[in-house]
Design a protein around this motif. Structure first.
Motif, PDB file in Angstrom:
ATOM      1  N   ILE A 283      59.436  16.092  69.723  1.00 18.53           N
ATOM      2  CA  ILE A 283      59.734  15.224  68.597  1.00 18.53           C
ATOM      3  C   ILE A 283      59.595  13.771  69.028  1.00 18.53           C
ATOM      4  O   ILE A 283      59.980  13.388  70.139  1.00 18.53           O
ATOM      5  CB  ILE A 283      61.166  15.481  68.068  1.00 18.53           C
ATOM      6  N   ARG A 284      59.041  12.974  68.125  1.00 19.33           N
ATOM      7  CA  ARG A 284      58.970  11.527  68.347  1.00 19.33           C
ATOM      8  C   ARG A 284      59.173  10.824  67.018  1.00 19.33           C
ATOM      9  O   ARG A 284      59.010  11.430  65.947  1.00 19.33           O
ATOM     10  CB  ARG A 284      57.642  11.113  68.963  1.00 19.33           C
ATOM     11  N   PRO A 285      59.458   9.537  67.014  1.00 15.23           N
ATOM     12  CA  PRO A 285      59.661   8.823  65.749  1.00 15.23           C
ATOM     13  C   PRO A 285      58.384   8.795  64.901  1.00 15.23           C
ATOM     14  O   PRO A 285      57.263   8.875  65.439  1.00 15.23           O
ATOM     15  CB  PRO A 285      60.074   7.427  66.191  1.00 15.23           C
ATOM     16  N   ARG A 286      58.540   8.651  63.604  1.00 17.42           N
ATOM     17  CA  ARG A 286      57.393   8.564  62.702  1.00 17.42           C
ATOM     18  C   ARG A 286      56.621   7.272  63.023  1.00 17.42           C
ATOM     19  O   ARG A 286      57.206   6.186  63.100  1.00 17.42           O
ATOM     20  CB  ARG A 286      57.871   8.561  61.259  1.00 17.42           C
ATOM     21  N   SER A 287      55.303   7.373  63.234  1.00 15.70           N
ATOM     22  CA  SER A 287      54.469   6.220  63.611  1.00 15.70           C
ATOM     23  C   SER A 287      54.201   5.332  62.422  1.00 15.70           C
ATOM     24  O   SER A 287      53.850   5.806  61.325  1.00 15.70           O
ATOM     25  CB  SER A 287      53.148   6.699  64.203  1.00 15.70           C
ATOM     26  N   THR A 288      54.362   4.048  62.618  1.00 19.11           N
ATOM     27  CA  THR A 288      54.035   3.040  61.602  1.00 19.11           C
ATOM     28  C   THR A 288      52.933   2.100  62.094  1.00 19.11           C
ATOM     29  O   THR A 288      52.725   1.017  61.523  1.00 19.11           O
ATOM     30  CB  THR A 288      55.281   2.223  61.272  1.00 19.11           C
ATOM     31  N   ILE A 289      52.244   2.473  63.202  1.00 20.95           N
ATOM     32  CA  ILE A 289      51.203   1.630  63.791  1.00 20.95           C
ATOM     33  C   ILE A 289      49.977   1.651  62.910  1.00 20.95           C
ATOM     34  O   ILE A 289      49.559   2.709  62.407  1.00 20.95           O
ATOM     35  CB  ILE A 289      50.865   2.118  65.215  1.00 20.95           C
TER      36      ILE A 289
ATOM     37  N   LEU B  78      62.948  10.990  59.414  1.00 19.96           N
ATOM     38  CA  LEU B  78      61.533  11.296  59.357  1.00 19.96           C
ATOM     39  C   LEU B  78      60.945  11.176  60.770  1.00 19.96           C
ATOM     40  O   LEU B  78      61.077  10.136  61.438  1.00 19.96           O
ATOM     41  CB  LEU B  78      60.819  10.337  58.402  1.00 19.96           C
ATOM     42  N   VAL B  79      60.253  12.192  61.222  1.00 27.63           N
ATOM     43  CA  VAL B  79      59.735  12.246  62.596  1.00 27.63           C
ATOM     44  C   VAL B  79      58.319  12.819  62.560  1.00 27.63           C
ATOM     45  O   VAL B  79      57.800  13.196  61.494  1.00 27.63           O
ATOM     46  CB  VAL B  79      60.645  13.116  63.484  1.00 27.63           C
ATOM     47  N   GLU B  80      57.747  12.893  63.767  1.00 27.60           N
ATOM     48  CA  GLU B  80      56.491  13.608  63.973  1.00 27.60           C
ATOM     49  C   GLU B  80      56.741  14.693  65.000  1.00 27.60           C
ATOM     50  O   GLU B  80      57.402  14.455  66.017  1.00 27.60           O
ATOM     51  CB  GLU B  80      55.382  12.651  64.427  1.00 27.60           C
ATOM     52  N   VAL B  81      56.172  15.864  64.756  1.00 28.19           N
ATOM     53  CA  VAL B  81      56.406  17.027  65.609  1.00 28.19           C
ATOM     54  C   VAL B  81      55.068  17.492  66.150  1.00 28.19           C
ATOM     55  O   VAL B  81      54.074  17.595  65.406  1.00 28.19           O
ATOM     56  CB  VAL B  81      57.099  18.156  64.823  1.00 28.19           C
TER      57      VAL B  81
ATOM     58  N   TRP C 170      52.343  16.240  63.639  1.00 25.06           N
ATOM     59  CA  TRP C 170      52.491  16.521  62.212  1.00 25.06           C
ATOM     60  C   TRP C 170      53.709  15.781  61.681  1.00 25.06           C
ATOM     61  O   TRP C 170      54.715  15.618  62.364  1.00 25.06           O
ATOM     62  CB  TRP C 170      52.681  18.027  61.966  1.00 25.06           C
ATOM     63  N   LYS C 171      53.598  15.381  60.401  1.00 25.96           N
ATOM     64  CA  LYS C 171      54.725  14.715  59.761  1.00 25.96           C
ATOM     65  C   LYS C 171      55.782  15.765  59.386  1.00 25.96           C
ATOM     66  O   LYS C 171      55.446  16.833  58.880  1.00 25.96           O
ATOM     67  CB  LYS C 171      54.291  13.981  58.516  1.00 25.96           C
TER      68      LYS C 171
ATOM     69  N   PRO D  48      48.192   5.180  69.779  1.00 25.39           N
ATOM     70  CA  PRO D  48      49.155   6.261  69.989  1.00 25.39           C
ATOM     71  C   PRO D  48      50.512   5.891  69.419  1.00 25.39           C
ATOM     72  O   PRO D  48      50.922   4.721  69.403  1.00 25.39           O
ATOM     73  CB  PRO D  48      49.202   6.424  71.501  1.00 25.39           C
ATOM     74  N   GLY D  49      51.245   6.927  68.934  1.00 25.24           N
ATOM     75  CA  GLY D  49      52.556   6.704  68.358  1.00 25.24           C
ATOM     76  C   GLY D  49      53.595   6.355  69.392  1.00 25.24           C
ATOM     77  O   GLY D  49      53.351   6.426  70.608  1.00 25.24           O
ATOM     78  N   PRO D  50      54.784   6.005  68.914  1.00 23.17           N
ATOM     79  CA  PRO D  50      55.876   5.650  69.846  1.00 23.17           C
ATOM     80  C   PRO D  50      56.309   6.864  70.656  1.00 23.17           C
ATOM     81  O   PRO D  50      56.198   8.002  70.220  1.00 23.17           O
ATOM     82  CB  PRO D  50      56.972   5.162  68.917  1.00 23.17           C
TER      83      PRO D  50
END
Length: 585
Positions: free
Chosen positions: A141-147, A90-93, A106-107, A75-77
């Motif tokens: 909104i959450r930060p863009r995932s880099t995991i 840059l985020v994820e929505v 979504w990016k 899971p993303g941050p």
């Protein structure tokens, strides 16, 4: 939209079981083309060395499917109100692709933001879409995932078989809680393997798989122990219920234990308690409060009474007149030992340090007896004693209530017999004194005259006189050889053999009387020899061979003359006593 972990799902694989421990992952959906979307899901199986993962979507909005491990990620941050992005970040929505679908991530890129009454508003542009912009709040909104994805390192799986005799309920939950790093476990649930055998499926890292095997082995053993303990507990509860029903009607008796008497109550090696427990109906016997109380539990009152007779120990004090004490206890305490053996009491002993002086009429037996026998009349025991007795020696009697009562009864009878004997001896002494007075008044002396000589003193043991007794002592009692025998001292005053001052005075008087009698006897013998010598001188020298017969004839003649003279002088003097006649002669 929201993200999280620990959600509950239903498997759609080999068997449908409750799966309380699943960690959320995100699976990419490529239908959106260049702008991929990630949906929440859980991993239920692994194959092809971890390259293929069987995933189930949230709320089963889509059929479970196999996906490449490179399309599945952690899971993303987290986002929400705490996340405060700026323009061009840059985020994820979170947004829906269709009305029947859940939110997916979504990016996007933030174009602008503004503050309103509802909070911060953000204008975002979805990447991969030419003309698709939207306005969303901060919670979407959450930060863009880099995991990274699960492609490296790959996940592993193990199916741990559950023994047939182990209850499988809650095993997955217990095993998950025991894991040192539960974050490395993504799925743990109870299911069945291909052979339809119940097992615990664990999906996670290789270290998590290794630890789960070891912990599962310990868990199964622990579950077996718990099952045995539960059986024992259930049996104990059933027994407890039965005992409550049975003991609810039982009788309970608590007896005080006298100070220092716990050993007598318990017996050597606990023999008294063991003997009492063998009584039918006795349920338990316990010593409470540091050997100060004894509790007996029995089903019937008869069993209570029988156990009490064995275990209860009481102490009573019996007072003996000090004047009679020596005859009462006997030589070396023999009389008391006989009573102790016959009645079964534990002890009869002198109460050291206590002699009752000036006992009043109407006194009670003892405080111990009254405490041990409430409501029982001890009797006015002092009324039966002579009025001139002022000192007593106390005897402590220790034993069961019935044995102590019997011993006191026997002691009372023993004292009564001694008193009766003492009265008879006193009456006999009075008669003898009166007879002696009359004989002295009329000049009659016992032992005077022919054939009435005094027996040899200190005669040999076994020799008898004319009365059939031993020679050398009146009534056949030989004085024998005297010995220095130190008798045992009883009481605090140190009087030997229980004799008091009155007994000592009586002994002195009796000794003086005996010495006076000896002096009178010696004087009578001397006078008799003198008379015999005068008679022999008057009759002349006896012939040879006839000395004994002539001496006997002279004695007879002398005695006849004396009797005639005595009778004549009594008639002339009108009854002068013998002593006056002797003095005149």
């Amino acid at each position: 939209a929201s993200s999280g972990s620990g959600s509950s799902r239903k498997s759609t694989g080999a068997g449908k079981q409750n799966m309380p421990h699943f960690r959320d992952v995100e699976v990419v959906d490529n239908e959106g083309g260049e702008n991929s979307c990630y949906y929440k899901a859980t991993i239920q199986d692994v194959r092809e060395n971890g390259t293929q993962l069987h995933v189930a979507y949230e709320n089963d909005w889509q059929e479970a499917t196999w996906a490449d491990s490179k399309h599945v990620r952690h899971p993303g941050p987290p986002g929400g109100a705490e996340f405060k992005p700026k323009a061009n970040d840059l985020v994820e929505v979170a947004a829906m692709q269709a009305p029947e679908e859940p939110n997916g991530w979504w990016k996007a890129r933030i174009l602008a933001k503004s503050e309103s009454n509802d909070g911060m508003l953000f204008m975002v542009h979805f990447e991969g879409w030419e003309n698709y912009d939207d306005i969303v709040t901060a919670e979407f909104i959450r930060p863009r995932s880099t995991i990274q994805t699960f492609e490296s390192p790959p996940l592993a799986k193990v199916d741990i078989r559950i023994p047939r005799d182990v209850d499988s309920s809650g095993l997955d939950d217990a095993l998950f809680k025991d894991m040192p790093k539960p974050a490395s476990v993504f799925s743990m649930f109870v299911t069945v393997d291909e052979a339809k055998h119940p097992c615990i499926r664990c999906i996670g890292s290789k270290s998590a798989i290794r630890n789960s095997k070891l912990l599962a082995k310990m868990l199964f053993k622990h579950r077996k122990e718990l099952m045995e303990l539960n059986k024992e507990k259930k049996a104990a509860e059933e027994k407890l219920e039965k005992e409550r029903e049975r003991l609810g009607s039982c009788k309970v008796l608590k007896l005080p234990i006298l100070n220092g008497m716990a050993g007598m109550v318990i017996g050597k090696g606990g023999k008294n308690i063991k003997r009492a427990k063998k009584i039918e109906g006795v349920r338990s016997i316990r010593v409470l409060d540091d050997d100060k109380q004894l509790m007996i539990v029995a089903e019937t009152q008869e069993a209570i009474d029988e156990a009490r007779e064995i275990l209860e120990v009481v102490k009573s004090t019996y007072s003996v007149p000090q004047e009679y004490f020596g005859r009462f206890v006997g030589a070396r305490f023999k009389n008391m030992e006989d009573i102790r053996r016959d009645t079964g009491v534990m002890r009869i002993e002198v109460k050291r340090g206590r002699t009752v002086n000036n006992a009043a009429k109407g006194a009670s037996k003892s405080e111990e007896w009254s405490a041990a026998n409430p409501g029982e009349d001890a009797g006015d025991w002092a009324d039966s004693l002579p009025a001139d007795i002022k000192s007593f020696v106390d005897l402590d009697i220790i034993g069961t209530p019935s044995s102590v009562e019997t011993a006191c009864m026997m002691l009372s009878v023993k004292l009564k017999h001694i008193e009766e004997n003492n009265e008879l001896i006193s009456s006999k002494k009075t008669v003898q004194e009166e007879l002696h007075r009359i004989e002295s008044e009329y000049g009659i002396r016992q032992g005077e005259g022919r054939g009435m000589g005094r027996a040899r003193r200190g005669g040999r043991r076994g020799e008898t006189d004319e009365k059939g007794g031993e020679a050398g002592k009146p009534d056949g009692k030989s004085r024998g050889r005297r010995k220095n025998r130190r008798q045992k001292s009883y009481g605090d005053d140190g009087k030997t053999g229980g004799e008091g001052e009155q007994a000592k005075e009586a002994s002195k008087d009796e000794t003086g009387n005996r010495e006076s009698k000896r002096r009178r006897g010696r004087k009578r013998n001397k006078n008799r020899k003198k008379r015999n010598a005068e008679t022999k001188s008057a009759a002349g020298k006896p012939k040879e061979g006839n000395t004994k017969s002539q001496a006997e004839a002279a004695d007879i003649a002398t005695e006849s003359v004396q009797q005639a003279n005595t009778k004549k002088e009594k008639e002339n003097t009108g009854g002068l006593n013998g002593e006056a006649i002797k003095q005149e002669g």
